[in-house]
Design an enzyme around this catalytic site. Structure first.
Site, PDB file in Angstrom:
ATOM      1  CB  THR A 149     -22.885  11.486  32.605  1.00 35.66           C
ATOM      2  OG1 THR A 149     -22.803  10.107  32.251  1.00 35.66           O
ATOM      3  CG2 THR A 149     -23.016  12.327  31.352  1.00 35.66           C
ATOM      4  CB  CYS A 163     -23.865   7.892  25.124  1.00 36.85           C
ATOM      5  SG  CYS A 163     -23.595   6.127  25.311  1.00 36.85           S
ATOM      6  CG  HIS A 201     -24.663   8.314  29.787  1.00 37.77           C
ATOM      7  ND1 HIS A 201     -23.420   8.674  30.241  1.00 37.77           N
ATOM      8  CD2 HIS A 201     -24.456   7.638  28.640  1.00 37.77           C
ATOM      9  CE1 HIS A 201     -22.510   8.216  29.400  1.00 37.77           C
ATOM     10  NE2 HIS A 201     -23.128   7.581  28.418  1.00 37.77           N
TER      11      HIS A 201
END
Length: 164
Positions: free
Chosen positions: A25, A31, A48
């Site tokens: 990711t 995040c 994520h």
């Protein structure tokens, strides 16, 4: 032997992989990327996570991968269904940067820190040990997990690549 593929996980998304495939990711700012893995069975999942708590959702139905409290249980369930041993699951986490440090006093802007707290709490509650983490700071990250080696590769701008 199966060829290695990279499974890309977008923002507010999740995926499961089995060795030799990799999970990746990009764009982890505030995040948090949560990797759950079963070392013996070479299975892993990556979420994520954008926000800490689905109670923040403004509409129904919620997008489960967006929130820590819904995506972590999903990962546990899907990994178990894919042959992982629930009692052997471990975790690695990365992300949760403070992308706007000059506004760090506002609880709304402290989203990275709140994401880290939520993920850590949920993993502890699920009795999943965190074996490595690279969280906080002010820099975004790209991560890639290898279920075969259990290494999480972390790349930040203008910094050396690290493995945890």
């Amino acid at each position: 032997m199966k060829d290695k593929h990279i499974i890309k996980v977008g923002i507010s998304s999740a995926a499961i992989a089995h060795s030799p495939d990799l999970l990746r990711t990009t764009g982890l700012g505030s995040c948090v990327g949560v990797v759950l893995y079963d070392e013996a069975n070479e299975r892993a999942g990556l979420a994520h996570i954008l926000l800490p708590d689905s109670s923040l959702a403004k509409s129904e139905p919620i997008h489960i991968f967006k929130y820590a409290d819904s995506s972590i249980p999903w990962l546990i369930d899907r990994l178990t269904a894919a042959g992982a041993n629930r009692n052997a699951l471990k975790a690695k986490i990365a992300g949760g940067a403070q992308m706007f440090p000059s506004f760090s006093g506002s609880d709304t802007i402290r989203i990275g820190e709140r994401n880290i707290e939520a993920v850590s709490h949920l993993l502890k509650k699920a009795a999943i040990t965190v074996t490595g983490s690279d969280v906080g700071g002010v820099t975004g990250r790209t991560i890639e997990f290898n279920p075969q080696t259990q290494q999480l590769r972390i790349r930040k701008i203008n910094e050396p690549v690290i493995y945890i």
